[in-house]
Design a protein around this motif. Structure first.
Motif, PDB file in Angstrom:
ATOM      1  N   ARG A 154     109.515 -14.141  66.229  1.00 31.62           N
ATOM      2  CA  ARG A 154     108.329 -13.465  66.993  1.00 31.62           C
ATOM      3  C   ARG A 154     108.010 -12.724  68.160  1.00 31.62           C
ATOM      4  NH1 ARG A 154     104.913 -14.002  62.022  1.00 31.62           N
ATOM      5  NH2 ARG A 154     102.600 -13.535  63.631  1.00 31.62           N
ATOM      6  N   VAL A 155     107.820 -12.443  68.380  1.00 29.90           N
ATOM      7  CA  VAL A 155     107.957 -11.489  69.882  1.00 29.90           C
ATOM      8  C   VAL A 155     107.349 -10.446  69.871  1.00 29.90           C
ATOM      9  CG1 VAL A 155     109.404  -9.988  71.044  1.00 29.90           C
ATOM     10  CG2 VAL A 155     110.715 -11.332  69.802  1.00 29.90           C
ATOM     11  N   ALA A 156     106.268 -10.307  70.886  1.00 26.77           N
ATOM     12  CA  ALA A 156     105.187  -9.874  71.277  1.00 26.77           C
ATOM     13  C   ALA A 156     106.126  -9.530  73.091  1.00 26.77           C
ATOM     14  CB  ALA A 156     103.732 -10.051  72.008  1.00 26.77           C
ATOM     15  N   MET A 157     106.713  -7.783  72.948  1.00 29.68           N
ATOM     16  CA  MET A 157     106.709  -7.275  74.334  1.00 29.68           C
ATOM     17  C   MET A 157     105.588  -6.409  75.550  1.00 29.68           C
ATOM     18  SD  MET A 157     110.063  -5.326  75.555  1.00 29.68           S
ATOM     19  CE  MET A 157     111.455  -6.200  75.677  1.00 29.68           C
ATOM     20  N   LEU A 158     104.858  -7.354  76.022  1.00 30.41           N
ATOM     21  CA  LEU A 158     103.968  -6.297  77.446  1.00 30.41           C
ATOM     22  C   LEU A 158     105.346  -5.460  77.955  1.00 30.41           C
ATOM     23  CD1 LEU A 158     101.534  -8.951  77.393  1.00 30.41           C
ATOM     24  CD2 LEU A 158     102.207  -7.979  75.000  1.00 30.41           C
ATOM     25  N   GLU A 159     104.738  -3.743  78.256  1.00 29.10           N
ATOM     26  CA  GLU A 159     105.154  -3.451  79.090  1.00 29.10           C
ATOM     27  C   GLU A 159     103.833  -3.109  80.309  1.00 29.10           C
ATOM     28  OE1 GLU A 159     104.740   1.337  77.881  1.00 29.10           O
ATOM     29  OE2 GLU A 159     106.879   0.131  77.624  1.00 29.10           O
ATOM     30  N   TRP A 160     103.031  -3.850  79.930  1.00 30.79           N
ATOM     31  CA  TRP A 160     102.153  -3.024  80.850  1.00 30.79           C
ATOM     32  C   TRP A 160     100.720  -4.468  80.645  1.00 30.79           C
ATOM     33  CZ3 TRP A 160     103.124  -0.978  85.118  1.00 30.79           C
ATOM     34  CH2 TRP A 160     102.027  -0.853  86.048  1.00 30.79           C
ATOM     35  N   GLU A 172     121.714  -7.711  75.603  1.00 32.15           N
ATOM     36  CA  GLU A 172     122.156  -9.096  75.680  1.00 32.15           C
ATOM     37  C   GLU A 172     121.796  -9.911  76.717  1.00 32.15           C
ATOM     38  OE1 GLU A 172     126.406  -7.069  76.706  1.00 32.15           O
ATOM     39  OE2 GLU A 172     125.605  -7.301  78.505  1.00 32.15           O
ATOM     40  N   TRP A 173     120.487  -9.305  77.337  1.00 31.02           N
ATOM     41  CA  TRP A 173     119.583 -10.718  78.207  1.00 31.02           C
ATOM     42  C   TRP A 173     118.742 -10.919  76.306  1.00 31.02           C
ATOM     43  CZ3 TRP A 173     114.511 -10.371  77.696  1.00 31.02           C
ATOM     44  CH2 TRP A 173     113.767 -10.790  79.114  1.00 31.02           C
ATOM     45  N   LEU A 174     118.095 -10.450  75.574  1.00 30.91           N
ATOM     46  CA  LEU A 174     117.389 -10.585  74.580  1.00 30.91           C
ATOM     47  C   LEU A 174     118.111 -11.505  74.655  1.00 30.91           C
ATOM     48  CD1 LEU A 174     115.159  -6.731  73.437  1.00 30.91           C
ATOM     49  CD2 LEU A 174     114.059  -9.629  74.048  1.00 30.91           C
ATOM     50  N   GLY A 175     118.933 -10.737  73.863  1.00 28.52           N
ATOM     51  CA  GLY A 175     119.626 -12.290  72.877  1.00 28.52           C
ATOM     52  C   GLY A 175     120.343 -13.501  72.548  1.00 28.52           C
ATOM     53  N   HIS A 176     119.992 -13.285  74.160  1.00 27.77           N
ATOM     54  CA  HIS A 176     119.955 -15.365  74.819  1.00 27.77           C
ATOM     55  C   HIS A 176     118.889 -15.314  75.062  1.00 27.77           C
ATOM     56  CE1 HIS A 176     121.728 -18.143  77.889  1.00 27.77           C
ATOM     57  NE2 HIS A 176     121.069 -18.394  78.116  1.00 27.77           N
ATOM     58  N   ALA A 177     117.611 -14.716  75.596  1.00 28.96           N
ATOM     59  CA  ALA A 177     116.121 -15.255  75.607  1.00 28.96           C
ATOM     60  C   ALA A 177     116.373 -15.816  74.435  1.00 28.96           C
ATOM     61  CB  ALA A 177     115.533 -14.354  75.788  1.00 28.96           C
ATOM     62  N   LEU A 178     116.388 -14.861  73.468  1.00 31.18           N
ATOM     63  CA  LEU A 178     116.276 -15.030  71.868  1.00 31.18           C
ATOM     64  C   LEU A 178     116.502 -16.775  70.899  1.00 31.18           C
ATOM     65  CD1 LEU A 178     114.771 -11.787  70.631  1.00 31.18           C
ATOM     66  CD2 LEU A 178     113.016 -13.692  71.641  1.00 31.18           C
ATOM     67  N   HIS A 179     117.739 -16.248  71.266  1.00 30.51           N
ATOM     68  CA  HIS A 179     119.360 -16.803  70.918  1.00 30.51           C
ATOM     69  C   HIS A 179     119.945 -17.131  71.958  1.00 30.51           C
ATOM     70  CE1 HIS A 179     117.206 -15.674  66.437  1.00 30.51           C
ATOM     71  NE2 HIS A 179     117.307 -14.901  67.121  1.00 30.51           N
TER      72      HIS A 179
END
Length: 294
Positions: free
Chosen positions: A168-174, A273-280
């Motif tokens: 479960r992800v929340a990406m905050l761009e500001w 690719e960065w997201l993939g590692h950050a989450l898994h």
């Protein structure tokens, strides 16, 4: 061919297509690759540096409500360059000069240059823009290679996480006010093995409250202030650390938004690719530079 790029993502794409020697001028925001930094600049920022996030948001709102762009185009320099091709965009008034301003100036030039306006909303459309630029610059083979390489890297991440539980992800761009990522961001999160709790794929980023973000119960919060690199993002996260920690996430990570998420260009794949590692982290290899946490 002489090309003027009025979009940082287009500048990145043109260089990735091997067309850097044909790029005659860029925007003041074009900082990748390094060679782009030495090219003439035909825009400037109207707002100026040194403002807090809430002050930047207020200034942007005031300008857009007045029908004004936050970037000023140097029409005299643009005419003097006599470009064959101008690459602009209509996606975001905050991200580049107004496409209407570009068309008005181009119409007065002799000869009138070709204008390519990019308007991607999804990852697929971003790759489609690679093909569009390749077609417009007679770099079709390079475009095919670039798209095929991106597709292969995307598939590797998706295959690596396909059996993993969704995060479960929340990406905050500001951060002041809070905006959550839209357009291609929710799609990247899905491909990386997550569920974007607040953003909608293909739709613009939207403003949310801190209470709404907390109510969504994110496991991972990604801090990715639009247009900022990881170091500037880290400083922003520290300024709002109390609010971020109050969201109750298991992990808060800082992204290079400028490189990986804000600009719809080839480096979105690096962001995936960065997201993939950050989450898994056990399933996707660690990217260069690792993952910075708060």
């Amino acid at each position: 061919m002489r090309i003027v790029s009025l979009v940082p993502s287009a500048t990145e794409t043109l260089f990735a297509l091997g067309l850097g020697e044909h790029v005659a001028a860029v925007t003041h925001e074009c900082d990748f690759p390094a060679d782009a930094r030495n090219l003439p600049k035909v825009t400037r920022d109207v707002i100026g540096p040194g403002l807090r996030p809430d002050e930047i948001d207020r200034a942007v709102r005031e300008l857009t409500e007045q029908g004004r762009s936050i970037y000023q185009l140097d029409g005299v320099s643009l005419r003097d360059l006599k470009p064959d091709l101008i690459v602009t965009q209509a996606l975001c008034s905050v991200c580049a000069v107004s496409v209407d301003d570009v068309r008005a100036i181009a119409a007065e030039m002799d000869p009138v240059p070709q204008i390519v306006s990019l308007d991607p909303h999804t990852l697929g459309e971003v790759l489609g823009d690679v093909r569009t630029l390749a077609q417009a610059t007679d770099a079709k083979d390079a475009g095919v290679d670039l798209v095929q390489d991106a597709a292969a890297r995307i598939d590797r991440v998706r295959l690596a996480v396909r059996e993993a539980p969704r995060v479960r992800v929340a990406m905050l761009e500001w951060l002041d006010p809070v905006f959550v990522g839209g357009h291609w961001v929710p799609q990247l999160i899905e491909y990386a093995g997550g569920v974007d709790l607040l953003g909608l794929a293909g739709e613009p980023s939207v403003q949310r409250s801190w209470e709404e973000v907390a109510a969504a119960r994110p496991e991972v919060v990604i801090v990715a202030p639009c247009g900022y690199d990881v170091e500037r993002g880290r400083l922003e996260a520290y300024d709002y650390a109390d609010r971020l920690h109050a969201l109750g996430a298991q992990k808060i990570v800082i992204a290079d938004a400028c490189g990986w998420f804000s600009r719809p260009g080839p480096r979105l794949v690096e962001g995936l690719e960065w997201l993939g590692h950050a989450l898994h982290p056990d399933l996707v290899p660690e990217p260069p530079g690792g993952v910075v946490t708060l």
